[in-house]
Design an enzyme around this catalytic site. Structure first.
Site, PDB file in Angstrom:
ATOM      1  N   TYR A  53       4.588 -54.326 -66.840  1.00 14.37           N
ATOM      2  CA  TYR A  53       4.165 -54.467 -68.396  1.00 14.37           C
ATOM      3  C   TYR A  53       2.762 -55.167 -68.759  1.00 14.37           C
ATOM      4  O   TYR A  53       2.931 -56.258 -68.352  1.00 14.37           O
ATOM      5  CB  TYR A  53       5.076 -54.807 -69.274  1.00 14.37           C
ATOM      6  CG  TYR A  53       6.508 -54.058 -69.254  1.00 14.37           C
ATOM      7  CD1 TYR A  53       6.751 -52.817 -68.582  1.00 14.37           C
ATOM      8  CD2 TYR A  53       7.756 -54.511 -69.518  1.00 14.37           C
ATOM      9  CE1 TYR A  53       7.939 -52.015 -68.414  1.00 14.37           C
ATOM     10  CE2 TYR A  53       9.301 -53.840 -69.527  1.00 14.37           C
ATOM     11  CZ  TYR A  53       8.934 -52.689 -68.999  1.00 14.37           C
ATOM     12  OH  TYR A  53      10.463 -51.937 -68.814  1.00 14.37           O
ATOM     13  N   HIS A 111      12.383 -51.384 -60.250  1.00 11.88           N
ATOM     14  CA  HIS A 111      11.893 -50.737 -61.383  1.00 11.88           C
ATOM     15  C   HIS A 111      12.447 -49.082 -61.272  1.00 11.88           C
ATOM     16  O   HIS A 111      13.071 -48.601 -62.391  1.00 11.88           O
ATOM     17  CB  HIS A 111      10.479 -50.923 -61.936  1.00 11.88           C
ATOM     18  CG  HIS A 111      10.361 -50.660 -63.131  1.00 11.88           C
ATOM     19  ND1 HIS A 111       9.370 -51.500 -63.915  1.00 11.88           N
ATOM     20  CD2 HIS A 111      10.656 -49.911 -64.129  1.00 11.88           C
ATOM     21  CE1 HIS A 111       9.284 -51.252 -65.077  1.00 11.88           C
ATOM     22  NE2 HIS A 111      10.117 -50.194 -65.387  1.00 11.88           N
TER      23      HIS A 111
HETATM   24  P1  NAP Z   1      13.178 -48.697 -77.852  1.00 18.01           P
HETATM   25  O1  NAP Z   1      13.651 -50.074 -77.885  1.00 18.01           O
HETATM   26  O2  NAP Z   1      14.249 -47.585 -77.989  1.00 18.01           O
HETATM   27  O3  NAP Z   1      12.310 -48.512 -79.269  1.00 18.01           O
HETATM   28  C1  NAP Z   1      11.018 -49.280 -79.351  1.00 18.01           C
HETATM   29  C2  NAP Z   1      10.226 -48.559 -80.642  1.00 18.01           C
HETATM   30  O4  NAP Z   1      10.912 -48.643 -81.661  1.00 18.01           O
HETATM   31  C3  NAP Z   1       8.941 -49.393 -80.831  1.00 18.01           C
HETATM   32  O5  NAP Z   1       7.919 -48.337 -80.992  1.00 18.01           O
HETATM   33  C4  NAP Z   1       9.409 -50.225 -81.872  1.00 18.01           C
HETATM   34  O6  NAP Z   1       8.361 -50.401 -82.708  1.00 18.01           O
HETATM   35  C5  NAP Z   1      10.332 -49.272 -82.597  1.00 18.01           C
HETATM   36  N1  NAP Z   1      11.394 -50.022 -83.111  1.00 18.01           N
HETATM   37  C6  NAP Z   1      11.970 -51.115 -82.804  1.00 18.01           C
HETATM   38  N2  NAP Z   1      12.776 -51.414 -83.657  1.00 18.01           N
HETATM   39  C7  NAP Z   1      12.809 -50.740 -84.872  1.00 18.01           C
HETATM   40  C8  NAP Z   1      13.615 -50.574 -86.045  1.00 18.01           C
HETATM   41  N3  NAP Z   1      14.562 -51.480 -86.285  1.00 18.01           N
HETATM   42  N4  NAP Z   1      13.120 -49.959 -87.065  1.00 18.01           N
HETATM   43  C9  NAP Z   1      12.283 -48.824 -86.393  1.00 18.01           C
HETATM   44  N5  NAP Z   1      11.256 -48.914 -85.490  1.00 18.01           N
HETATM   45  C10 NAP Z   1      11.763 -49.974 -84.361  1.00 18.01           C
HETATM   46  O7  NAP Z   1      12.244 -48.188 -76.800  1.00 18.01           O
HETATM   47  P2  NAP Z   1      11.672 -49.054 -75.465  1.00 18.01           P
HETATM   48  O8  NAP Z   1      10.745 -49.958 -75.648  1.00 18.01           O
HETATM   49  O9  NAP Z   1      11.261 -47.842 -74.427  1.00 18.01           O
HETATM   50  O10 NAP Z   1      12.828 -49.568 -74.542  1.00 18.01           O
HETATM   51  C11 NAP Z   1      13.321 -50.996 -74.811  1.00 18.01           C
HETATM   52  C12 NAP Z   1      13.025 -51.662 -73.522  1.00 18.01           C
HETATM   53  O11 NAP Z   1      13.819 -51.234 -72.398  1.00 18.01           O
HETATM   54  C13 NAP Z   1      11.507 -51.858 -73.319  1.00 18.01           C
HETATM   55  O12 NAP Z   1      10.771 -52.393 -74.158  1.00 18.01           O
HETATM   56  C14 NAP Z   1      11.670 -52.105 -71.769  1.00 18.01           C
HETATM   57  O13 NAP Z   1      11.989 -53.533 -71.715  1.00 18.01           O
HETATM   58  C15 NAP Z   1      12.925 -51.539 -71.407  1.00 18.01           C
HETATM   59  N6  NAP Z   1      12.635 -50.124 -70.717  1.00 18.01           N
HETATM   60  C16 NAP Z   1      12.856 -50.265 -69.489  1.00 18.01           C
HETATM   61  C17 NAP Z   1      12.261 -48.997 -68.732  1.00 18.01           C
HETATM   62  C18 NAP Z   1      12.879 -48.757 -67.162  1.00 18.01           C
HETATM   63  O14 NAP Z   1      12.144 -47.740 -66.631  1.00 18.01           O
HETATM   64  N7  NAP Z   1      13.477 -49.603 -66.448  1.00 18.01           N
HETATM   65  C19 NAP Z   1      11.778 -47.645 -69.214  1.00 18.01           C
HETATM   66  C20 NAP Z   1      11.757 -47.954 -70.639  1.00 18.01           C
HETATM   67  C21 NAP Z   1      12.011 -49.253 -71.557  1.00 18.01           C
HETATM   68  P3  NAP Z   1       7.694 -51.830 -83.247  1.00 18.01           P
HETATM   69  O15 NAP Z   1       7.409 -52.562 -81.811  1.00 18.01           O
HETATM   70  O16 NAP Z   1       6.581 -51.678 -83.779  1.00 18.01           O
HETATM   71  O17 NAP Z   1       8.689 -52.541 -83.942  1.00 18.01           O
END
Ligand code: NAP
Length: 276
Positions: A53, A111
């Site tokens: 990241y 990962h």
């Molecule tokens: P997510 O948590 O499902 O969604 C994040 C998105 O939703 C961002 O654009 C955020 O925007 C928005 N958001 C968050 N809370 C909100 C709310 N209450 N209302 C409206 N919009 C909201 O997606 P993700 O970031 O992909 O997944 C979460 C975490 O999982 C990642 O950050 C990472 O740490 C991990 N991850 C791991 C892998 C892997 O391969 N191991 C892959 C993907 C993700 P704002 O920031 O503008 O609020």
């Protein structure tokens, strides 16, 4: 705050903040640091990050956010598959520790599956654990067949499989989740809001309105209502960091759970594990 026991006997919180897509723009760095610091002020018990990241930049932001805090959260980080050799994993972990100014990572994950033999990565995980540099280890984006292979190497100690799982992507329920549950390995659900795409679904909005919560809170409450699942929504906004924490106060009634099943049906057969 509820927690889940890993096979090692150590506990992991069921909720934390994700950090993907942070650390990519200098202009947003301050806001991202503030969001993580605010999460810690609100007692978020876990941070999920990775060397990937922001090219290490997010681990540096995490290190800054942790400076001087009274209660250290549970820290998850991940090694790139191309770094996951016997010595490469150890070197990558040491770089992550340095960036976060930590002596130990609570849960260190591969990962995703790459070209390095899994046996090398696990050998490094054991060495890191013995040296006290990580408390637990695990994997990410592993489907059931990869987990079967991991189980031949892990001495029963894989701490989690972090995979894509949310209302609109329920594939793991068919085989991966039962496989993990049978071995008491928590599933860590990433992208629990489907990166925001879930939130405009009319059925989710209607049910959330009925419960007096927001669609994001209902989507997160649904994930966390299930035994053996933890989740890590990402937000870089103070308001949404606070909103997402409110999911812990939402009680899912059996009727709402059934209506969610109608709107977002569970899988009827094996689906290959999706990855973002
Ligand atoms: P997510 O948590 O499902 O969604 C994040 C998105 O939703 C961002 O654009 C955020 O925007 C928005 N958001 C968050 N809370 C909100 C709310 N209450 N209302 C409206 N919009 C909201 O997606 P993700 O970031 O992909 O997944 C979460 C975490 O999982 C990642 O950050 C990472 O740490 C991990 N991850 C791991 C892998 C892997 O391969 N191991 C892959 C993907 C993700 P704002 O920031 O503008 O609020």
């Amino acid at each position: 705050m509820r927690s889940c026991k890993m096979p090692s006997g150590n506990e992991m919180p069921i909720f934390g903040i994700g950090t993907w897509r942070m650390g990519e723009s200098r202009a947003k760095r301050r806001q991202e640091l503030e969001a993580i610091k605010y999460a810690l002020e609100l007692d978020y018990p876990m941070i999920d990050t990775a060397e990937m990241y922001g090219d290490g930049g997010v681990e540096e932001i995490v290190g800054e956010a942790l400076a001087g805090i009274r209660k250290r959260p549970f820290i998850v980080s991940k090694v790139y598959p191309h770094n996951a050799s016997r010595n490469g994993t150890i070197a990558a972990c040491e770089r992550s520790l340095k960036r976060m100014k930590l002596e130990r990572i609570d849960l260190y994950l591969l990962h995703w599956r790459g070209g390095v033999p899994l046996s090398e990565t696990y050998e490094a995980f054991f060495r890191l654990r013995e040296a006290g540099k990580i408390a637990d280890f695990g994997v990410s984006n592993f489907d059931t067949d990869d987990m079967e292979e991991a189980a031949t190497l892990d001495k029963g100690l894989t701490g989690t499989d972090q995979v894509l799982y949310c209302l609109s992507r329920r594939g793991p329920e068919y085989d991966l989740l039962p496989w993990l549950r049978q071995r008491s390995i928590p599933l860590m659900a990433y992208s629990p809001l489907d990166q925001g795409r879930l939130l405009s679904k009319p059925a989710l909005k209607k049910l959330a309105d009925g419960l007096g919560c927001t669609p994001a809170q209902l989507a997160l409450a649904w994930v966390m209502a299930q035994p053996g699942i933890v989740t890590i929504p990402k937000s870089a906004s103070r308001e949404r960091v606070e909103e997402n924490l409110g999911a812990l106060d939402v009680t899912l009634t059996p009727q709402v759970a059934a209506e969610l099943d109608r709107a977002f049906p569970p899988p009827k057969g094996k689906q290959p594990l999706e990855m973002l």
